[in-house]
Design an enzyme around this catalytic site. Structure first.
Site: not given
Ligand code: PLP
Length: 384
Positions: A72-73, A151, A200, A325
């Protein structure tokens, strides 16, 4: 010890059906899909099948709009970098104060490189200020990146409305739907959004695979350059087993999403009600009417989220807190702070996120033990 996993917004268990689907791509079909020979070439068709499966889950008009990434990043980086580079430094970037760092830090990078970057605020329930968005768009077309669901709180943004506002103003709209995909129905074609990120490992596929949906015709500079994979939009040899796994996870999610929304929400509501009823001075953070079905974020006044997590962990219960932290002091998360939650409640914020594998017996165990933990910690708290 028990293993009660209530941290599914952090990552999910890989579904056994997904593992089974992936195995042949480690053991037999391990060729490189770009190879000219029969051994590699035969693998390409399975990538195409997975592409269509993901497209079906999110309602993409054409599977070619699905680009596989590593997470996702990366998808978020690819969308923001690609649009910012394609449109140039004169283009404003609009995001929100409650985004995941994968979006926030990326947008802030472009602020240091000449772009005007605006972070829109939220109200006490984590709801986006759409008037502020409209005001920011009045000065001309912009790149807008807002999450679909948060999240930490699970709060769902009105993405269809946001998309309409952005498109009417001539902007490009990207949504980080990492937490929304697989939990609530999504249809990118109907929503009219330009780009969507998913991951994924949040949908019972493995870590290390993600997707950026790119609507046909969206102007985007290539982020990862090199080979010609993914039609030149993302270089790098395809992670075939994980792509196949994500395809299978998408088929399962699509099949059971409506049933799961109800069953998971019922357990989440039971947990929430049980905790609020047995632990005084507790509140739910976020808009309870517009939330992911699997998430609750509860503030326990006068105690720190970290202490709650340690005590839960000792009992084999995995949950999460938004605090980080830093330099020896526990800072409440940027999401909770952006919502203006008072100090003593913000520090005790704890997130429980359920999945299709959560059972009622597990929820009962947590409800039973939560007041014991909270009473013990409050006895020691300097704030009470
Ligand atoms: N965006 C959101 C809203 C997330 O919650 C997360 C991961 O927690 C990410 C992006 C990042 O995804 P990834 O862990 O696949 O890089």
């Amino acid at each position: 010890m028990k293993n009660i996993y209530l941290d599914n917004n952090a990552t999910t268990r890989v579904a056994p059906e997904v593992i089974k689907e992936m195995m042949p791509f480690f053991e037999e079909l391990w060729g490189n899909p770009s190879s000219m020979h029969y051994f590699g070439g035969q693998v390409q068709q399975y990538i195409d099948i997975a592409r269509a499966q993901v497209a079906d889950l999110i309602g993409a008009a054409d599977p070619s709009e699905i680009v596989f990434t590593s997470c996702g990043t990366e998808s978020n980086n690819m969308a923001i970098y690609g649009a910012a580079e394609a449109l140039g430094s004169g283009t404003k970037i609009i995001t929100t104060r409650v985004e995941h760092p994968a979006v926030l830090v990326t947008c802030r990078h472009f602020k240091e490189h000449g772009h005007e970057v605006v972070e829109i605020g939220v109200d006490g329930n984590g709801r986006l200020d759409l008037d502020e968005l409209k005001k920011e768009l009045a000065s001309g077309p912009a790149i807008v990146s807002t999450m679909w669901a948060n999240n930490e709180t699970g709060v769902i943004f009105p993405v269809n409305e946001i998309s309409k506002i952005v498109k009417e103003a001539g902007g490009i709209f990207h949504t980080d739907a990492v937490q929304a995909v697989g939990k609530i129905p999504i249809n990118v074609s109907e929503s009219g959004i330009d780009m969507l990120s998913l991951s994924g490992h949040k949908v019972h596929a493995p870590k290390g695979i993600g997707v950026l949906y790119i609507r046909k015709g969206t102007k985007l500079k290539t982020f990862m350059t090199g080979g010609h994979q993914e039609r030149g939009r993302r270089a790098g040899t395809e992670n075939v087993p994980y792509i196949v796994g994500l395809g299978k996870a998408s088929v399962i999610a699509k099949h059971i999403i409506s049933e799961e929304q109800t069953t998971v929400a019922k357990l989440r509501d039971k947990l929430e009600k049980g905790i609020l009823a047995t632990c005084p001075d507790t509140t739910v953070n976020g808009d309870i009417a517009h939330r992911l079905p699997n998430t609750t974020n509860i503030s326990f006044q006068y105690i720190e989220g970290e202490s709650i997590l340690y005590h839960l962990s000792d009992l084999g219960i995995a949950a999460s807190s938004g605090s980080a932290c830093t330099s020896g002091s526990l800072e409440p998360s940027h999401v909770i702070r952006a919502m203006g939650v008072p100090f003593t409640a913000a520090h005790g914020s704890t997130r429980f996120s359920l999945s299709r594998y959560t059972t009622e017996e597990e929820i009962d165990f947590v409800i039973e033990n939560m007041p014991i933990i909270v009473n013990r910690l409050r006895e020691m708290s300097p704030f009470v």
